[in-house]
Design an enzyme around this catalytic site. Structure first.
Site, PDB file in Angstrom:
ATOM      1  N   HIS A 102       0.921  -1.308  -0.127  1.00 53.49           N
ATOM      2  CA  HIS A 102      -0.116  -0.115  -0.005  1.00 53.49           C
ATOM      3  C   HIS A 102       0.894   1.209  -0.143  1.00 53.49           C
ATOM      4  O   HIS A 102       0.325   2.282  -0.267  1.00 53.49           O
ATOM      5  CB  HIS A 102      -1.042   0.005   1.291  1.00 53.49           C
ATOM      6  CG  HIS A 102      -0.323   0.226   2.683  1.00 53.49           C
ATOM      7  ND1 HIS A 102      -0.084  -0.759   3.381  1.00 53.49           N
ATOM      8  CD2 HIS A 102      -0.234   1.427   3.091  1.00 53.49           C
ATOM      9  CE1 HIS A 102       0.575  -0.064   4.617  1.00 53.49           C
ATOM     10  NE2 HIS A 102       0.463   1.091   4.363  1.00 53.49           N
ATOM     11  N   ASP A 132       0.355  -7.526   1.359  1.00 54.29           N
ATOM     12  CA  ASP A 132       0.601  -6.168   1.603  1.00 54.29           C
ATOM     13  C   ASP A 132       2.382  -6.281   1.543  1.00 54.29           C
ATOM     14  O   ASP A 132       2.855  -5.424   2.286  1.00 54.29           O
ATOM     15  CB  ASP A 132       0.185  -5.409   2.758  1.00 54.29           C
ATOM     16  CG  ASP A 132       0.319  -3.999   2.970  1.00 54.29           C
ATOM     17  OD1 ASP A 132       0.320  -3.288   1.822  1.00 54.29           O
ATOM     18  OD2 ASP A 132       0.245  -3.489   4.130  1.00 54.29           O
ATOM     19  N   GLY A 203       3.255   6.464   7.998  1.00 54.52           N
ATOM     20  CA  GLY A 203       4.515   6.685   7.522  1.00 54.52           C
ATOM     21  C   GLY A 203       5.523   5.723   8.083  1.00 54.52           C
ATOM     22  O   GLY A 203       6.857   5.276   7.742  1.00 54.52           O
ATOM     23  N   ASN A 204       5.154   5.038   9.121  1.00 55.56           N
ATOM     24  CA  ASN A 204       5.950   3.752   9.699  1.00 55.56           C
ATOM     25  C   ASN A 204       5.686   2.575   8.566  1.00 55.56           C
ATOM     26  O   ASN A 204       6.510   1.505   8.638  1.00 55.56           O
ATOM     27  CB  ASN A 204       5.239   3.206  11.155  1.00 55.56           C
ATOM     28  CG  ASN A 204       5.870   4.198  12.155  1.00 55.56           C
ATOM     29  OD1 ASN A 204       5.269   4.784  12.700  1.00 55.56           O
ATOM     30  ND2 ASN A 204       7.164   3.982  12.190  1.00 55.56           N
ATOM     31  N   SER A 205       4.466   2.601   7.872  1.00 59.57           N
ATOM     32  CA  SER A 205       4.254   1.430   6.952  1.00 59.57           C
ATOM     33  C   SER A 205       5.569   0.875   6.261  1.00 59.57           C
ATOM     34  O   SER A 205       6.422   1.851   5.568  1.00 59.57           O
ATOM     35  CB  SER A 205       3.150   1.836   6.162  1.00 59.57           C
ATOM     36  OG  SER A 205       1.799   2.142   6.881  1.00 59.57           O
ATOM     37  N   LEU A 260      -6.513 -25.339  -2.632  1.00 62.55           N
ATOM     38  CA  LEU A 260      -7.102 -26.633  -2.478  1.00 62.55           C
ATOM     39  C   LEU A 260      -8.647 -26.750  -3.020  1.00 62.55           C
ATOM     40  O   LEU A 260      -9.010 -27.668  -3.248  1.00 62.55           O
ATOM     41  CB  LEU A 260      -7.160 -26.726  -0.804  1.00 62.55           C
ATOM     42  CG  LEU A 260      -7.723 -27.896  -0.409  1.00 62.55           C
ATOM     43  CD1 LEU A 260      -6.860 -29.278  -0.948  1.00 62.55           C
ATOM     44  CD2 LEU A 260      -7.454 -27.929   1.281  1.00 62.55           C
ATOM     45  N   GLY A 261      -9.316 -25.466  -2.826  1.00 70.66           N
ATOM     46  CA  GLY A 261     -10.810 -25.656  -3.146  1.00 70.66           C
ATOM     47  C   GLY A 261     -11.706 -25.976  -1.982  1.00 70.66           C
ATOM     48  O   GLY A 261     -12.924 -26.589  -2.391  1.00 70.66           O
ATOM     49  N   VAL A 262     -11.712 -25.263  -0.898  1.00 67.66           N
ATOM     50  CA  VAL A 262     -12.482 -25.231   0.036  1.00 67.66           C
ATOM     51  C   VAL A 262     -12.900 -23.927   0.533  1.00 67.66           C
ATOM     52  O   VAL A 262     -12.430 -23.133   0.650  1.00 67.66           O
ATOM     53  CB  VAL A 262     -12.081 -26.300   1.084  1.00 67.66           C
ATOM     54  CG1 VAL A 262     -11.980 -27.757   0.596  1.00 67.66           C
ATOM     55  CG2 VAL A 262     -10.657 -25.839   1.908  1.00 67.66           C
TER      56      VAL A 262
END
Length: 461
Positions: A102, A132, A203-205, A260-262
């Protein structure tokens, strides 16, 4: 125990707690900060402003407050770009850095600033919205490299340190403790976040979270806030998850996930009793996709997955994290509870359908004919179609306050599947249908909201 003995015992507990509090408060990170700061950089990002952001700037807040959002004012010359800031850190000596998706999403230019004030243009190698995580690259070599820690050994209550650029203040250090591990935030299941009470702010991101040894244990990602600022709950991506993503971005430019499909849900106290489990544990299968690896393995709705490859599953997020960390075409062994009996089944994972949303955002503001609904929409990815159990539709990304769509109680995150009795499979269907709507008309809007079908009425004014 007599009263005097109780007082003595209680007093001892108080002294012990006070001693521990004092010890935690006096952890000295000064040498650590000095050693690791050269490998942490400030990220400066230039982004093109969205149509919604430009629209908001065209109407002063004071006029909106008194006259509403539809007031017409002269349009001043507005900047078409904006600048934002974040943090990144070097993961090797050859110029690769980790930050958040982001932070650099939709960036037209990315620049890093080192602690010696040098500025270098960076290239986005790849970015993964689901976790992210983003990988940057700058030219050159012999950059300072941080050491990676073992997240499995990180303990709740352990002191940790973050370095970043909150509100643009470079190289700010803040400390706290690990509050919890394996946290899910707002339904996000791709990342088992580390929760801390470290003061993180905008800003910490993208900055590093360190343990006491100076090893990176997490990438600071988000806060839980009602104000936009720090409120005691901060979340970091475990560094092992981030490094796995970075390796794939470096090799493929994208993340290739297993499938996997669940459909899964957690086991609560009542379900644990119904399944005769001693405690709430495991991941309950609520739906199996036809012709999926799960279907071929014989998994059924109502099964409870208790183990994967010998690892006990305490909750759904743990199983999903294990699946995300397993490469496609690998065989996994599952222990399943079915009809009060344990069974062992094997499934071969396949490559997941592309879960990256189409890079397309369309707004009803761009429709040349028909009313302005004040809504921004985009097409759904294959993964989103599957999760919402629909074959088509558009996702509501943004709403104008006081607009027609917002007044109809449509919400951000809704999936619109039909409008005015016309099926909506993709964004062009939506635009074409809106173009036919007439003022004064009341139309039905079919939605999927948090997996549940809903119909609302929308008055075209």
């Amino acid at each position: 125990m007599n009263k005097r003995m109780f007082k003595q015992s209680f007093s001892g507990v108080v002294v012990s707690i006070a001693a521990m509090t004092t010890q935690a408060a006096t952890v000295d990170f000064s040498n650590l900060v000095a050693n690791v700061s050269p490998a942490v950089v400030t990220v400066s990002v230039t982004k093109k402003m969205t149509e919604q952001e430009l629209l908001q700037q065209q109407v002063p807040e004071l006029l909106r407050r008194f006259f509403g959002p539809n007031i017409v004012v002269p349009e001043p010359a507005l900047p078409q770009e904006k600048n934002s800031y974040g943090t990144a850190f070097f993961i090797d000596k050859n110029g690769y850095l980790l930050t958040n998706h982001h932070v650099i999403a939709d960036a037209s230019k990315v620049t890093i600033r080192l602690n010696d004030r040098r500025e270098i243009d960076a290239t986005v190698v790849g970015s993964d919205e689901r976790t992210d995580v983003a990988l940057l690259k700058v030219s050159g070599s012999s950059y300072p490299q941080l050491s990676m820690g073992n997240v499995a050994q990180l303990r709740v209550g352990e002191p940790v340190l973050a370095i970043g650029s909150p509100f643009g203040f470079d190289y700010s250090a803040s400390a706290g403790i690990v509050s919890a591990k394996m946290r899910n935030v707002m339904g996000e299941t791709a990342v088992p976040f580390i929760q801390t009470d470290v003061a993180l702010n905008p800003g910490n991101s993208g900055g590093p979270l360190f343990n006491q040894k100076g090893e990176v244990v997490g990438v600071n990602s988000r806060i839980f806030s009602g104000t936009g600022g720090y409120m005691g709950l901060s979340f970091s991506i475990p560094i092992d998850v981030a490094m796995d993503v970075a390796d794939q971005l470096k090799q493929h430019g994208r993340v290739i996930r297993s499938y996997l499909g669940v459909q899964l849900q957690d086991i609560d106290r009542t379900l644990a009793e119904a399944y005769k489990l001693s405690k709430p544990e495991g991941a309950l299968i609520t739906q199996v996709t036809a012709n999926s690896p799960a279907a071929r393995a014989g998994l059924k709705a109502g099964d409870v997955i208790l183990q994967m490859n010998g690892t006990a599953i305490s909750e759904t997020s743990q199983l999903l994290n294990l699946l995300h960390r397993t490469a496609p075409n690998q065989v996994i062994n599952l222990q399943v509870l079915r009809n009060d009996k344990l069974q062992n089944l094997s499934a071969t994972l396949v490559v997941a359908p592309d879960s990256t949303p189409a890079n397309e955002q369309m707004s009803a503001k761009t429709v040349k004919k028909g009313p302005v609904l004040g809504i921004a929409i985009r097409n759904l990815s294959q993964d989103e179609l599957r999760r919402n159990n629909v074959t088509g539709g558009v996702l509501v990304q943004n709403l104008s306050r006081g607009g027609i769509a917002a007044s109809a109680k449509i919400q951000v995150g809704d999936v619109i599947t039909a409008l005015d009795n016309q099926p909506i499979d993709h964004s062009q269907d939506f635009i074409d249908t809106v173009a036919q709507l007439q003022k004064g008309q009341v139309v039905r809007v079919s939605l999927m909201r948090q997996g549940q079908p809903l119909i609302v009425g929308m008055r075209i004014s």
